[in-house]
Design a protein around this motif. Sequence first.
Motif, PDB file in Angstrom:
ATOM      1  N   MET A  97      24.087  26.845  48.644  1.00 64.55           N
ATOM      2  CA  MET A  97      24.970  27.517  49.589  1.00 64.55           C
ATOM      3  C   MET A  97      26.265  27.890  48.887  1.00 64.55           C
ATOM      4  O   MET A  97      26.800  27.116  48.100  1.00 64.55           O
ATOM      5  N   HIS A  98      26.738  29.085  49.180  1.00 64.16           N
ATOM      6  CA  HIS A  98      28.080  29.521  48.792  1.00 64.16           C
ATOM      7  C   HIS A  98      28.893  29.629  50.069  1.00 64.16           C
ATOM      8  O   HIS A  98      28.390  30.104  51.105  1.00 64.16           O
ATOM      9  N   LEU A  99      30.147  29.193  50.040  1.00 65.53           N
ATOM     10  CA  LEU A  99      31.047  29.281  51.190  1.00 65.53           C
ATOM     11  C   LEU A  99      32.320  30.014  50.780  1.00 65.53           C
ATOM     12  O   LEU A  99      32.809  29.835  49.656  1.00 65.53           O
ATOM     13  N   TRP A 100      32.859  30.801  51.690  1.00 69.29           N
ATOM     14  CA  TRP A 100      34.171  31.393  51.508  1.00 69.29           C
ATOM     15  C   TRP A 100      34.858  31.362  52.866  1.00 69.29           C
ATOM     16  O   TRP A 100      34.318  31.863  53.850  1.00 69.29           O
ATOM     17  N   ILE A 101      36.020  30.713  52.923  1.00 72.17           N
ATOM     18  CA  ILE A 101      36.699  30.452  54.182  1.00 72.17           C
ATOM     19  C   ILE A 101      38.064  31.123  54.176  1.00 72.17           C
ATOM     20  O   ILE A 101      38.817  31.007  53.218  1.00 72.17           O
ATOM     21  N   TYR A 102      38.383  31.803  55.284  1.00 70.69           N
ATOM     22  CA  TYR A 102      39.708  32.377  55.492  1.00 70.69           C
ATOM     23  C   TYR A 102      40.367  31.627  56.646  1.00 70.69           C
ATOM     24  O   TYR A 102      39.719  31.318  57.645  1.00 70.69           O
ATOM     25  N   TYR A 103      41.658  31.356  56.516  1.00 68.47           N
ATOM     26  CA  TYR A 103      42.400  30.660  57.559  1.00 68.47           C
ATOM     27  C   TYR A 103      43.548  31.574  57.985  1.00 68.47           C
ATOM     28  O   TYR A 103      44.458  31.833  57.214  1.00 68.47           O
ATOM     29  N   TYR A 104      43.475  32.123  59.206  1.00 70.25           N
ATOM     30  CA  TYR A 104      44.451  33.090  59.696  1.00 70.25           C
ATOM     31  C   TYR A 104      45.314  32.485  60.789  1.00 70.25           C
ATOM     32  O   TYR A 104      44.842  31.685  61.585  1.00 70.25           O
ATOM     33  N   MET A 105      46.535  32.915  60.846  1.00 72.03           N
ATOM     34  CA  MET A 105      47.411  32.553  61.956  1.00 72.03           C
ATOM     35  C   MET A 105      47.411  33.719  62.927  1.00 72.03           C
ATOM     36  O   MET A 105      47.598  34.872  62.531  1.00 72.03           O
ATOM     37  N   GLY A 106      47.189  33.437  64.193  1.00 73.24           N
ATOM     38  CA  GLY A 106      47.153  34.489  65.200  1.00 73.24           C
ATOM     39  C   GLY A 106      48.416  34.490  66.030  1.00 73.24           C
ATOM     40  O   GLY A 106      49.429  33.908  65.657  1.00 73.24           O
ATOM     41  N   GLU A 107      48.344  35.140  67.192  1.00 73.38           N
ATOM     42  CA  GLU A 107      49.483  35.161  68.095  1.00 73.38           C
ATOM     43  C   GLU A 107      49.797  33.759  68.582  1.00 73.38           C
ATOM     44  O   GLU A 107      48.908  32.925  68.758  1.00 73.38           O
ATOM     45  N   ASN A 108      51.064  33.504  68.820  1.00 69.66           N
ATOM     46  CA  ASN A 108      51.531  32.206  69.314  1.00 69.66           C
ATOM     47  C   ASN A 108      51.068  31.056  68.427  1.00 69.66           C
ATOM     48  O   ASN A 108      50.784  29.965  68.892  1.00 69.66           O
ATOM     49  N   GLU A 109      50.984  31.326  67.133  1.00 67.74           N
ATOM     50  CA  GLU A 109      50.614  30.292  66.150  1.00 67.74           C
ATOM     51  C   GLU A 109      49.220  29.695  66.386  1.00 67.74           C
ATOM     52  O   GLU A 109      48.971  28.553  66.048  1.00 67.74           O
ATOM     53  N   THR A 110      48.327  30.434  66.994  1.00 68.47           N
ATOM     54  CA  THR A 110      46.954  29.957  67.152  1.00 68.47           C
ATOM     55  C   THR A 110      46.173  30.339  65.902  1.00 68.47           C
ATOM     56  O   THR A 110      46.163  31.492  65.486  1.00 68.47           O
ATOM     57  N   ALA A 111      45.563  29.374  65.313  1.00 68.75           N
ATOM     58  CA  ALA A 111      44.854  29.590  64.051  1.00 68.75           C
ATOM     59  C   ALA A 111      43.405  29.980  64.300  1.00 68.75           C
ATOM     60  O   ALA A 111      42.807  29.574  65.290  1.00 68.75           O
ATOM     61  N   VAL A 112      42.875  30.777  63.384  1.00 69.38           N
ATOM     62  CA  VAL A 112      41.476  31.180  63.422  1.00 69.38           C
ATOM     63  C   VAL A 112      40.901  30.941  62.030  1.00 69.38           C
ATOM     64  O   VAL A 112      41.524  31.267  61.030  1.00 69.38           O
ATOM     65  N   ARG A 113      39.722  30.363  61.972  1.00 69.19           N
ATOM     66  CA  ARG A 113      39.054  30.151  60.691  1.00 69.19           C
ATOM     67  C   ARG A 113      37.804  31.029  60.656  1.00 69.19           C
ATOM     68  O   ARG A 113      36.956  30.949  61.528  1.00 69.19           O
ATOM     69  N   LYS A 114      37.730  31.880  59.629  1.00 68.57           N
ATOM     70  CA  LYS A 114      36.567  32.739  59.426  1.00 68.57           C
ATOM     71  C   LYS A 114      35.737  32.129  58.306  1.00 68.57           C
ATOM     72  O   LYS A 114      36.253  31.813  57.238  1.00 68.57           O
ATOM     73  N   VAL A 115      34.441  31.968  58.549  1.00 68.00           N
ATOM     74  CA  VAL A 115      33.539  31.354  57.584  1.00 68.00           C
ATOM     75  C   VAL A 115      32.503  32.391  57.155  1.00 68.00           C
ATOM     76  O   VAL A 115      31.841  32.987  57.997  1.00 68.00           O
ATOM     77  N   GLU A 116      32.405  32.597  55.858  1.00 68.24           N
ATOM     78  CA  GLU A 116      31.345  33.436  55.283  1.00 68.24           C
ATOM     79  C   GLU A 116      30.472  32.532  54.440  1.00 68.24           C
ATOM     80  O   GLU A 116      30.978  31.661  53.726  1.00 68.24           O
ATOM     81  N   TYR A 117      29.168  32.734  54.531  1.00 69.91           N
ATOM     82  CA  TYR A 117      28.271  31.882  53.749  1.00 69.91           C
ATOM     83  C   TYR A 117      27.051  32.665  53.285  1.00 69.91           C
ATOM     84  O   TYR A 117      26.678  33.667  53.887  1.00 69.91           O
ATOM     85  N   SER A 118      26.468  32.186  52.208  1.00 73.32           N
ATOM     86  CA  SER A 118      25.196  32.702  51.724  1.00 73.32           C
ATOM     87  C   SER A 118      24.307  31.520  51.400  1.00 73.32           C
ATOM     88  O   SER A 118      24.772  30.531  50.809  1.00 73.32           O
ATOM     89  N   ILE A 119      23.040  31.610  51.784  1.00 73.12           N
ATOM     90  CA  ILE A 119      22.032  30.623  51.411  1.00 73.12           C
ATOM     91  C   ILE A 119      21.189  31.266  50.324  1.00 73.12           C
ATOM     92  O   ILE A 119      20.671  32.375  50.489  1.00 73.12           O
ATOM     93  N   LEU A 120      21.063  30.563  49.206  1.00 70.65           N
ATOM     94  CA  LEU A 120      20.338  31.089  48.054  1.00 70.65           C
ATOM     95  C   LEU A 120      19.152  30.174  47.713  1.00 70.65           C
ATOM     96  O   LEU A 120      19.236  28.957  47.918  1.00 70.65           O
ATOM     97  N   ARG A 121      18.088  30.761  47.209  1.00 72.09           N
ATOM     98  CA  ARG A 121      16.918  29.998  46.758  1.00 72.09           C
ATOM     99  C   ARG A 121      16.642  30.397  45.314  1.00 72.09           C
ATOM    100  O   ARG A 121      16.692  31.585  44.967  1.00 72.09           O
ATOM    101  N   GLU A 122      16.374  29.374  44.488  1.00 71.43           N
ATOM    102  CA  GLU A 122      16.083  29.687  43.083  1.00 71.43           C
ATOM    103  C   GLU A 122      14.838  30.552  43.001  1.00 71.43           C
ATOM    104  O   GLU A 122      13.914  30.398  43.781  1.00 71.43           O
ATOM    105  N   ILE A 123      14.824  31.493  42.045  1.00 71.01           N
ATOM    106  CA  ILE A 123      13.708  32.415  41.921  1.00 71.01           C
ATOM    107  C   ILE A 123      12.529  31.771  41.226  1.00 71.01           C
ATOM    108  O   ILE A 123      11.391  31.916  41.635  1.00 71.01           O
ATOM    109  N   SER A 124      12.793  31.032  40.149  1.00 69.69           N
ATOM    110  CA  SER A 124      11.640  30.420  39.435  1.00 69.69           C
ATOM    111  C   SER A 124      11.788  28.930  39.321  1.00 69.69           C
ATOM    112  O   SER A 124      12.736  28.346  39.629  1.00 69.69           O
TER     113      SER A 124
END
Length: 124
Positions: A97-124
């Motif tokens: 698994m690869h992960l990439w996370i963004y942490y954003y501040m929204g209106e009124n200091e409400t935070a949002v976390r965006k998660v991107e991921y990839s699942i990989l399988r070895e080829i050989s």
Amino acid sequence: MVNTTIQSGKYEIIESNMFFMDNPESEVRMHLIVGGKFVGDIKIHFLTDRQIESHNVELEVQDGTLMIRCTNFNNSFGTGTTEPVKIGFSDGKKLFMHLWIYYYMGENETAVRKVEYSILREIS
């Protein structure tokens, strides 16, 4: 229906997606099924440790569930893995698994976390 195969280096990317968390401190739970077969459950926790400046990923198996602890993944430009993390096996091939996370501040200091991921399988 589109059936696209994507390979990168020695891996086949079998899933890649993103989502916004309801609460940046929530636990993420994944029920991983590959090729119609159950592979395992994954829980991802996001922790902040102000005593260290770097970020890291720790893995541990608890009661048959893979626990992934992401420490200091709290940058608005994104923080993620630099190498795929091994998460299991499917049909005798390693899964990662690869992960990439963004942490954003929204209106009124409400935070949002965006998660991107990839699942990989070895080829050989």
